[in-house]
Design a protein around this motif. Structure first.
Motif, PDB file in Angstrom:
ATOM      1  N   LEU A 156      87.421  50.360 -36.619  1.00  0.00           N
ATOM      2  CA  LEU A 156      86.748  50.224 -37.903  1.00  0.00           C
ATOM      3  C   LEU A 156      85.311  50.713 -37.776  1.00  0.00           C
ATOM      4  N   ILE A 157      84.927  51.638 -38.638  1.00  0.00           N
ATOM      5  CA  ILE A 157      83.547  52.140 -38.606  1.00  0.00           C
ATOM      6  C   ILE A 157      82.813  51.924 -39.922  1.00  0.00           C
ATOM      7  N   GLY A 158      83.552  51.541 -40.965  1.00  0.00           N
ATOM      8  CA  GLY A 158      82.908  51.362 -42.256  1.00  0.00           C
ATOM      9  C   GLY A 158      83.865  50.799 -43.286  1.00  0.00           C
ATOM     10  N   ILE A 159      83.362  50.681 -44.492  1.00  0.00           N
ATOM     11  CA  ILE A 159      84.175  50.225 -45.618  1.00  0.00           C
ATOM     12  C   ILE A 159      83.631  50.891 -46.873  1.00  0.00           C
ATOM     13  N   VAL A 160      84.513  51.211 -47.788  1.00  0.00           N
ATOM     14  CA  VAL A 160      84.107  51.727 -49.089  1.00  0.00           C
ATOM     15  C   VAL A 160      84.746  50.808 -50.123  1.00  0.00           C
ATOM     16  N   TYR A 204      93.285  48.394 -55.572  1.00  0.00           N
ATOM     17  CA  TYR A 204      92.577  47.835 -54.422  1.00  0.00           C
ATOM     18  C   TYR A 204      91.090  47.771 -54.743  1.00  0.00           C
ATOM     19  N   GLY A 205      90.393  46.850 -54.105  1.00  0.00           N
ATOM     20  CA  GLY A 205      88.955  46.733 -54.290  1.00  0.00           C
ATOM     21  C   GLY A 205      88.163  47.412 -53.187  1.00  0.00           C
ATOM     22  N   CYS A 206      88.859  47.778 -52.093  1.00  0.00           N
ATOM     23  CA  CYS A 206      88.160  48.419 -50.984  1.00  0.00           C
ATOM     24  C   CYS A 206      89.139  49.177 -50.105  1.00  0.00           C
ATOM     25  N   LEU A 207      88.580  50.028 -49.283  1.00  0.00           N
ATOM     26  CA  LEU A 207      89.338  50.714 -48.241  1.00  0.00           C
ATOM     27  C   LEU A 207      88.518  50.674 -46.960  1.00  0.00           C
ATOM     28  N   PRO A 208      89.067  50.075 -45.911  1.00  0.00           N
ATOM     29  CA  PRO A 208      88.395  50.155 -44.619  1.00  0.00           C
ATOM     30  C   PRO A 208      88.413  51.599 -44.124  1.00  0.00           C
ATOM     31  N   ILE A 209      87.374  51.990 -43.417  1.00  0.00           N
ATOM     32  CA  ILE A 209      87.268  53.339 -42.855  1.00  0.00           C
ATOM     33  C   ILE A 209      87.497  53.217 -41.347  1.00  0.00           C
ATOM     34  N   VAL A 210      88.516  53.915 -40.867  1.00  0.00           N
ATOM     35  CA  VAL A 210      88.895  53.827 -39.457  1.00  0.00           C
ATOM     36  C   VAL A 210      88.843  55.215 -38.838  1.00  0.00           C
TER      37      VAL A 210
END
Length: 151
Positions: A119-123, A108-114
């Protein structure tokens, strides 16, 4: 333990499922991003559109011969049609090592932060590269300079 909340991008750029492919292309270009979480009006994660999704969708427009027809095509496709659903996400208090291993294992290229369903962020993989660079700099400061090669 370093957590994702320390390295994530807060309040990432998002779009809704009714937004067009053209809007996603424009946002990616303007903000120099490769991942756009798709959310509803209450910031609940519905899906994810990546640069790969955009490129795959645009492949189907190869028959388009004019700029006007291209814009008509990208305006007509809604993100709800092309987004990846059932996206893996992670809690902001998760450790960065576990998240990095998860990204690597699943490619994966990213992980959403929940958090609490929103949704509060993304890494992204770029965030982990930044962490690696910081760690390498710290290690270099602790080591003697002998044998160092200039690039």
């Amino acid at each position: 333990m370093i957590t994702l909340s320390e390295i994530m991008t807060e309040h990432p750029f998002t779009l809704g499922p009714e937004n067009s492919l053209k809007q996603a292309i424009d946002l990616m270009g303007q903000e120099r991003i490769r991942h756009i979480p798709v959310v509803d009006d209450e910031e609940r994660l519905l899906g994810l559109v990546t640069l790969s999704d955009v490129l795959a969708s645009c492949e189907s427009k190869l028959f388009v011969t004019t700029r006007d027809k291209e814009e008509e095509f990208t305006d007509s496709v809604q993100l709800g049609e092309i987004m990846t659903r059932n996206v893996a996400w992670v809690d902001p208090h998760a450790g960065i090592k576990e998240a990095a291993l998860y990204l690597q294992r699943h490619k994966y290229g990213c992980l959403p932060i929940v958090e609490r369903g929103k949704l509060i962020g993304i890494v992204t993989d770029s965030d982990f590269v930044a962490v690696a660079i910081n760690l390498l700099e710290i290690m270099a400061e602790r080591e003697p300079d002998e044998g160092e090669v200039d690039l």
